[in-house]
Design a protein around this motif. Sequence first.
Motif, PDB file in Angstrom:
ATOM      1  N   LYS A   1       0.857  -1.295   0.143  1.00  0.00           N
ATOM      2  CA  LYS A   1       0.024   0.236  -0.017  1.00  0.00           C
ATOM      3  C   LYS A   1       0.839   1.106   0.070  1.00  0.00           C
ATOM      4  O   LYS A   1       0.597   2.177  -0.598  1.00  0.00           O
TER       5      LYS A   1
ATOM      6  N   ASP B   1       1.705   2.052  -3.307  1.00  0.00           N
ATOM      7  CA  ASP B   1       0.726   2.676  -3.930  1.00  0.00           C
ATOM      8  C   ASP B   1       0.323   4.258  -3.879  1.00  0.00           C
ATOM      9  O   ASP B   1       0.206   4.948  -4.462  1.00  0.00           O
ATOM     10  N   TYR B   2       0.238   4.163  -2.216  1.00  0.00           N
ATOM     11  CA  TYR B   2       0.322   5.684  -1.903  1.00  0.00           C
ATOM     12  C   TYR B   2       1.338   6.515  -2.448  1.00  0.00           C
ATOM     13  O   TYR B   2       1.069   7.702  -2.981  1.00  0.00           O
TER      14      TYR B   2
ATOM     15  N   THR C   1       3.022   6.645  -5.240  1.00  0.00           N
ATOM     16  CA  THR C   1       2.748   6.790  -6.614  1.00  0.00           C
ATOM     17  C   THR C   1       1.667   8.028  -6.441  1.00  0.00           C
ATOM     18  O   THR C   1       1.712   8.980  -7.374  1.00  0.00           O
ATOM     19  N   ALA C   2       0.827   7.799  -5.739  1.00  0.00           N
ATOM     20  CA  ALA C   2      -0.387   8.973  -5.823  1.00  0.00           C
ATOM     21  C   ALA C   2       0.393  10.525  -5.217  1.00  0.00           C
ATOM     22  O   ALA C   2       0.142  11.476  -5.807  1.00  0.00           O
TER      23      ALA C   2
ATOM     24  N   VAL D   1      -3.932  13.773  -1.069  1.00  0.00           N
ATOM     25  CA  VAL D   1      -4.404  12.298  -1.475  1.00  0.00           C
ATOM     26  C   VAL D   1      -5.164  11.774  -0.417  1.00  0.00           C
ATOM     27  O   VAL D   1      -5.481  10.334  -0.555  1.00  0.00           O
ATOM     28  N   ARG D   2      -5.661  12.393   0.628  1.00  0.00           N
ATOM     29  CA  ARG D   2      -6.495  11.704   1.600  1.00  0.00           C
ATOM     30  C   ARG D   2      -5.900  10.553   2.388  1.00  0.00           C
ATOM     31  O   ARG D   2      -6.485   9.665   2.576  1.00  0.00           O
ATOM     32  N   LEU D   3      -4.958  10.983   3.078  1.00  0.00           N
ATOM     33  CA  LEU D   3      -4.147  10.214   3.766  1.00  0.00           C
ATOM     34  C   LEU D   3      -3.800  10.896   5.217  1.00  0.00           C
ATOM     35  O   LEU D   3      -3.507  12.196   5.116  1.00  0.00           O
TER      36      LEU D   3
ATOM     37  N   MET E   1       2.091   8.414 -16.080  1.00  0.00           N
ATOM     38  CA  MET E   1       0.869   8.141 -15.021  1.00  0.00           C
ATOM     39  C   MET E   1      -0.220   9.207 -14.892  1.00  0.00           C
ATOM     40  O   MET E   1      -1.071   8.920 -14.389  1.00  0.00           O
ATOM     41  N   LEU E   2       0.472  10.301 -15.068  1.00  0.00           N
ATOM     42  CA  LEU E   2      -0.523  11.617 -15.105  1.00  0.00           C
ATOM     43  C   LEU E   2      -1.603  11.578 -16.150  1.00  0.00           C
ATOM     44  O   LEU E   2      -2.579  12.111 -16.270  1.00  0.00           O
TER      45      LEU E   2
END
Lengths: 148, 148
Positions: B6, B9-10, B12-13, B35-37, B130-131
């Motif tokens: 995860k 994953d995070y 990359t965001a 990113v809401r973390l 990725m964007l």
Amino acid sequence: MLRVSKLTDYATAVMAALADAPARVHSAQELAERVRLELPTVSKLLKQLAHAGLVDSFRGVNGGYRLARASERISVADIVTAMEGPIGMTECSAQSGLCGLEPHCGVRVNWQRINQAIAEALAGVSLADMLKPSRRRGAIPIHVAPSL
Amino acid sequence: MLRVSKLTDYATAVMAALADAPARVHSAQELAERVRLELPTVSKLLKQLAHAGLVDSFRGVNGGYRLARASERISVADIVTAMEGPIGMTECSAQSGLCGLEPHCGVRVNWQRINQAIAEALAGVSLADMLKPSRRRGAIPIHVAPSL
DNA sequence: ATAAATCAGTACTATTTCGGTACCATATCG
DNA sequence: CGATATGGTACCGAAATAGTACTGATTTAT
């Protein structure tokens, strides 16, 4: 590390051993000795492989396991999927609606494409290929899905 | 499941968020909201990314993080490696002499080639890619190493 | 019919990894 | 000097993984 589990790793070794004599039925015991693993471990993963339809199982005396189809028609992706479930690099690429960041992160779609590229890479290598020591010349072309 | 963690994953965001305004310095707090973390989580992974040289960090008031180089020159493989260490599908393909089965299993070399194919797949996709929502036509060709 | 061999299924446990949090040190700016 | 940020370390709880054990079902051979 981005790795498959040990069980999956073992599974490829066991499958390779089966592919060595595809016509014969091999007991779990025999395979365990062959790949130098504990019987319960080998037994466990063979059950999973049987459940996934990659090997046929036979009970009783002289029972055992046999490849369900030719080694050319079993891919590494088949084995990985049998052992670990659907291939998905990220939560959201395997299944959407889970990570909550989807509306904001914007990279989800692209992860899905990377996913697919890797799945295809694994699907493009057969068990038969795995048995070849290091022979074949010429790269196997793999493509990521269009529009990445 | 063959997935990245995860945190990766995070990462990359977060990197995508940084790439959105590459010239500016973004605080961990700001990125966390974006990113809401949770802040500690974002902070932790940013440290790792900074350590790997993918982002530059600035301390003190108005400090924060910034992409260390253009998003075109940062690959997904870079991010994965920064977060998880060397890419290796199996123990033995990352490092030999560990699994004890090497003399018997015979599939090690081929795992290494699959590895390489996947590493190249990840290296072939940049943060800039990725964007992009879902645009580019035409597959990116990826090759497994010769002699598989 | 009975015993032996072998797979099938379930459950349990120990270990490791992962995700998340807390804390304090250090640096910069005003 | 104080407020704001990152740097580093350590820790904890939850989850996944690996391995083991046990019991049941099936087939073959005698």
